[in-house]
Write a protein that holds these residues in place. Structure first.
Motif, mmCIF file in Angstrom:
data_model
loop_
_atom_site.group_PDB
_atom_site.id
_atom_site.type_symbol
_atom_site.label_atom_id
_atom_site.label_comp_id
_atom_site.label_asym_id
_atom_site.label_seq_id
_atom_site.Cartn_x
_atom_site.Cartn_y
_atom_site.Cartn_z
ATOM 1 N N VAL A 10 0.978 -1.132 0.093
ATOM 2 C CA VAL A 10 -0.014 0.036 0.059
ATOM 3 C C VAL A 10 0.923 1.462 0.040
ATOM 4 O O VAL A 10 0.714 2.205 -0.839
ATOM 5 C CB VAL A 10 -0.867 0.131 1.258
ATOM 6 N N ASP A 11 1.984 1.433 0.767
ATOM 7 C CA ASP A 11 2.911 2.462 1.047
ATOM 8 C C ASP A 11 3.619 2.297 -0.465
ATOM 9 O O ASP A 11 3.528 3.827 -0.888
ATOM 10 C CB ASP A 11 4.029 1.995 1.699
ATOM 11 N N ARG A 12 4.021 1.397 -1.078
ATOM 12 C CA ARG A 12 4.787 1.606 -2.324
ATOM 13 C C ARG A 12 3.597 2.353 -3.415
ATOM 14 O O ARG A 12 3.803 3.172 -4.332
ATOM 15 C CB ARG A 12 5.485 0.483 -2.979
ATOM 16 N N LEU A 13 2.375 1.382 -3.467
ATOM 17 C CA LEU A 13 1.377 2.230 -4.470
ATOM 18 C C LEU A 13 1.114 3.455 -4.152
ATOM 19 O O LEU A 13 1.090 4.351 -5.278
ATOM 20 C CB LEU A 13 0.228 1.359 -4.548
ATOM 21 N N ALA A 14 0.918 3.935 -3.001
ATOM 22 C CA ALA A 14 0.491 5.164 -2.696
ATOM 23 C C ALA A 14 1.568 6.351 -3.150
ATOM 24 O O ALA A 14 1.356 7.473 -3.757
ATOM 25 C CB ALA A 14 0.224 5.409 -1.261
#
Ligand SMILES: Cc1cc2nc3c(=O)[nH]c(=O)nc-3n(C[C@H](O)[C@H](O)[C@H](O)COP(=O)(O)OP(=O)(O)OC[C@H]3O[C@@H](n4cnc5c(N)ncnc54)[C@H](O)[C@@H]3O)c2cc1C
Length: 378
Positions: A104-108
């Motif tokens: 989720v962090d990477r995608l955000a």
């Protein structure tokens, strides 16, 4: 500019492409050995996402795919087939949750709508969930969703025919050979004994693409993950169950051991990664898995108490061996173009636009450069 295009395969990719080519003013014949949309596209989970796609360029291509569907939905009665309802995912273990949170962090950080939510917010978004109330929460991907490929492909074909596309099916649409002259394609042969003249043949034949490329005289085999052999990885089990009650799930749900979403006719569509089946799995084993998936779905969502299995099917992912789409001119004969990919539902509208641009301008858009079939020559 290519004038006469023969598109082989009326799955989601071929149907989108035929429409786009016709809109660009090209003369298009769409051929399928079956009725349109009866192969992989019919049974696909059809989750619109760029959730775990690598490398970054492939992620961006898939993300563009989501935007392309949103645009097409505005032009083609999206109410019948476009469901941008979001996706909720949670994990069973602390390690799984940490992996999800890192994704989720990477995608955000890449500008893709994704965030972690607590159990209360998840329950507010999707009241059907039986999410552990004391658990660490879930990942929420609001830009994702799913397509109903049956109504979608019907609409694509209808719109294509309105724009002058000829559709041939059954023996009349089954391509059995290529007519070449001086190394350039002139026509395709069909099982009905016809020759269909074409300046360009676009092979959108899903898992059958390697066979079609071989018939065309490809200079290199088109490598897909094997799907016909015992134990092959490309087949997957799809289960439809219903009726779901009105308080059943309304979006894509990835729960431990079960992936689901609403489907047509008050059904739900179910899949599980550990359902190890292939095209040789006996019927009794498939029925056992189908019941198992429905049981798992009942444990994670409400609304399925009255549901029974309505259909199950082993279907085949057209998976390029290196995991990346194969889109571009086939090495060997001139005038034969391939478009085969996994995530084909997510990608179809975007690829159709890019391929049409390439055919009309004669120049490959930069987005397609990583996916050329010529990479298999080296
Ligand atoms: C279980 C499962 C889950 C999936 N989940 C997702 C997902 O969540 N999201 C996502 O984006 N993608 C998903 N996919 C992948 C996606 O469904 C496929 O990439 C996509 O449907 C491929 O579409 P297609 O048009 O290339 O192939 P198909 O739908 O298979 O169409 C190919 C067509 O070519 C025709 N054809 C073949 N040979 C010939 C010939 N010689 N002459 C004439 N016609 C011919 C066939 O009859 C068929 O109609 C999933 C796939 C599976 C199996």
């Amino acid at each position: 500019m290519a004038r006469r295009c023969a598109v082989v395969g009326a799955g989601v990719i071929g149907a989108c492409l035929a429409l786009r080519l016709a809109e660009a003013g090209l003369e298009v014949i769409l051929l399928d050995q079956d009725q349109p949309g009866q192969a992989t596209s019919r049974w696909s989970f059809a989750w619109l996402n760029s959730n775990d796609k690598a490398p970054r360029a492939y992620h961006e291509l898939n993300h563009a795919g989501l935007r392309a569907w949103a645009t097409l939905a505005g032009q083609l009665d999206g109410a019948a087939w476009y469901r941008p309802a979001g996706n909720i995912e949670w994990a069973a273990t602390a390690a799984g949750h940490a992996t999800l949170a890192a994704r989720v962090d990477r995608l955000a950080s890449w500008g893709y709508p994704a965030r972690m939510i607590d159990a209360a917010e998840a329950a507010g978004l999707e009241p059907a969930l039986r999410l552990p109330p004391a658990g660490p929460g879930a990942g929420w991907f609001p830009a994702e969703g799913y397509l109903l490929t049956g109504p979608l492909i019907s609409q694509l074909i209808e719109a294509a025919v309105t724009r002058g596309v000829t559709v041939l099916t059954g023996a009349a649409g089954q391509v059995t050979g290529f007519v070449l002259d001086g190394g350039a394609v002139q026509a395709v042969r069909t099982a009905a004994g016809q020759q269909i003249p074409a300046d360009v043949v676009l092979c959108c034949a899903g898992r059958w693409t390697p066979e079609l490329a071989r018939l065309a005289g490809a200079a290199v085999p088109v490598p897909l993950v094997p799907w016909q052999t015992v134990g092959a990885a490309a087949p997957g089990l799809v289960v439809w169950a219903g009726p779901a009650s009105p308080d059943g799930p309304a979006r894509v749900v990835h729960a431990p051991g079960i992936h689901l979403r609403p489907h047509t006719g008050g059904q739900v569509h179910l899949e599980a990664l550990d359902a190890a089946v292939d095209l040789h799995t006996p019927g009794a084993e498939l029925r056992r898995w189908a019941a198992e998936l429905l049981g798992r779905a009942r444990r994670v969502t409400r609304g399925l108490d009255q549901a029974a299995v309505t259909a199950y099917q082993v279907c085949v992912r057209p998976m390029p061996a290196d995991g990346q789409s194969i889109v571009g001119w086939l090495p060997g004969p001139r005038g034969v173009y391939l478009a085969v990919t996994h995530s084909g539902v997510t990608l179809a509208a975007q690829l159709a636009g890019l391929i049409t641009t390439e055919l009309v301008t004669g120049t490959a858009p930069d987005e397609l450069r990583p996916y050329r079939p010529s990479r298999f020559l080296t």
